[in-house]
Design an enzyme around this catalytic site. Structure first.
Site, PDB file in Angstrom:
ATOM      1  CG  ASP A 188      -1.965   1.090   1.158  1.00 29.10           C
ATOM      2  OD1 ASP A 188      -1.995   1.827   0.151  1.00 29.10           O
ATOM      3  OD2 ASP A 188      -2.752   1.223   2.111  1.00 29.10           O
ATOM      4  CG  ASN A 204       0.680   0.363 -13.299  1.00 31.66           C
ATOM      5  OD1 ASN A 204       0.259   0.922 -14.299  1.00 31.66           O
ATOM      6  ND2 ASN A 204      -0.109  -0.390 -12.536  1.00 31.66           N
ATOM      7  CB  SER A 261      -1.972  10.234 -17.735  1.00 30.92           C
ATOM      8  OG  SER A 261      -3.276  10.464 -18.265  1.00 30.92           O
ATOM      9  CE1 TYR A 281      -4.081   9.497 -12.609  1.00 35.34           C
ATOM     10  CE2 TYR A 281      -4.670  10.594 -14.659  1.00 35.34           C
ATOM     11  CZ  TYR A 281      -4.172   9.494 -13.995  1.00 35.34           C
ATOM     12  OH  TYR A 281      -3.767   8.389 -14.703  1.00 35.34           O
ATOM     13  CE  LYS A 303      -0.563   8.634 -13.466  1.00 31.40           C
ATOM     14  NZ  LYS A 303       0.286   7.462 -13.168  1.00 31.40           N
TER      15      LYS A 303
END
Length: 252
Positions: free
Chosen positions: A64, A93, A145, A158, A162
């Protein structure tokens, strides 16, 4: 089975589902000893069993990774032990998505996104890259991304995380590349195992591919970047996105 990654060991974070799972399967099919990681032991065991059923080598390590340097260091030590004392390939990843818009993203959600997407790979790389250099080389692959470079009105935290990971790809290539550690990234488009009726399908309209991609497309790119075939690739972000970033298809 193939041999492009024969005698290699690979640690793939977040590999119990979707992209990570596809990469784990592809690496094992090319001869690598894969360490599947994630929070769900049941899903991890299923991926390991799938690999072993095809004659591949795989183990599972629960993880985790939320960004703690201590947790990353402990995880790196355990992973190295389970892979026989060395890690040849690290795939960062694991990812988290929190908050749809800037105004509905609170501090806890923001910290979670940056903890999982930036801090965790940062400190995991810090723990593993020097050992790779000491053993004569290695490969690090980060999952970026398309939203890091093409703005959309949701997921700002997010996208920023990235973008940071793609920047770290170039920085780490400069830092560790001279010691034999190749660092590159993959920037996927909209990808999902279940492409039928997916609500994100509209995001791929106006691209040459015109539809959601399959995780296997990203996995094959990850095989290329992990193998000797990409020995001349350093500090690059490989767009595997159906043309989302670079191409606009004009309607006739």
């Amino acid at each position: 089975m193939g041999t492009r990654l024969a005698h290699q060991t690979a640690l793939i974070t977040g590999s119990t589902s979707n992209l990570g799972r596809a990469i784990a399967l592809a690496y094992a099919a090319e001869g690598a000893h894969v360490l599947v990681t994630g929070r769900d032991p049941g899903r991890g065991a299923a991926v390991v069993a799938e690999i072993q059923a095809e004659g591949g080598r795989a183990d599972f390590l629960a993880a985790d990774l939320s960004g703690s340097p201590a947790a990353a260091s402990e995880f790196a030590t355990r992973a190295t032990e389970m892979l026989g004392g060395r890690i040849d390939i690290l795939v960062n990843n694991s990812g988290a998505i929190g908050g749809r818009t800037t105004t509905d993203t609170d501090e806890a959600a923001f910290d979670q996104v940056f903890g999982v997407n930036v801090k965790a790979p940062f400190f995991l790389t810090a723990a593993i890259a020097p050992a790779m250099a000491a053993q004569g080389g290695g490969v690090i692959i980060n999952l970026g991304s398309w939203v890091a470079r093409l703005g959309i009105p949701i997921g700002a935290a997010y996208a920023a995380s990235k973008g940071a990971l793609e920047t770290l790809t170039r920085a780490w290539s400069a830092e560790f590349g001279p010691a034999g550690v190749r660092v590159n990234a993959i920037s996927p488009g909209v990808v999902h195992a279940d492409t039928e009726g997916h609500p994100a399908a509209a995001m791929m309209k106006g691209t040459p591919y015109g539809a959601i991609g399959k995780p296997e497309a990203i996995a094959q790119a990850a095989v290329y970047l992990a193998s000797a075939d990409s020995a001349f690739a350093h500090g690059t972000v490989l767009d595997v996105d159906g043309g989302r970033i670079g191409v606009a298809v004009m309607a006739s």
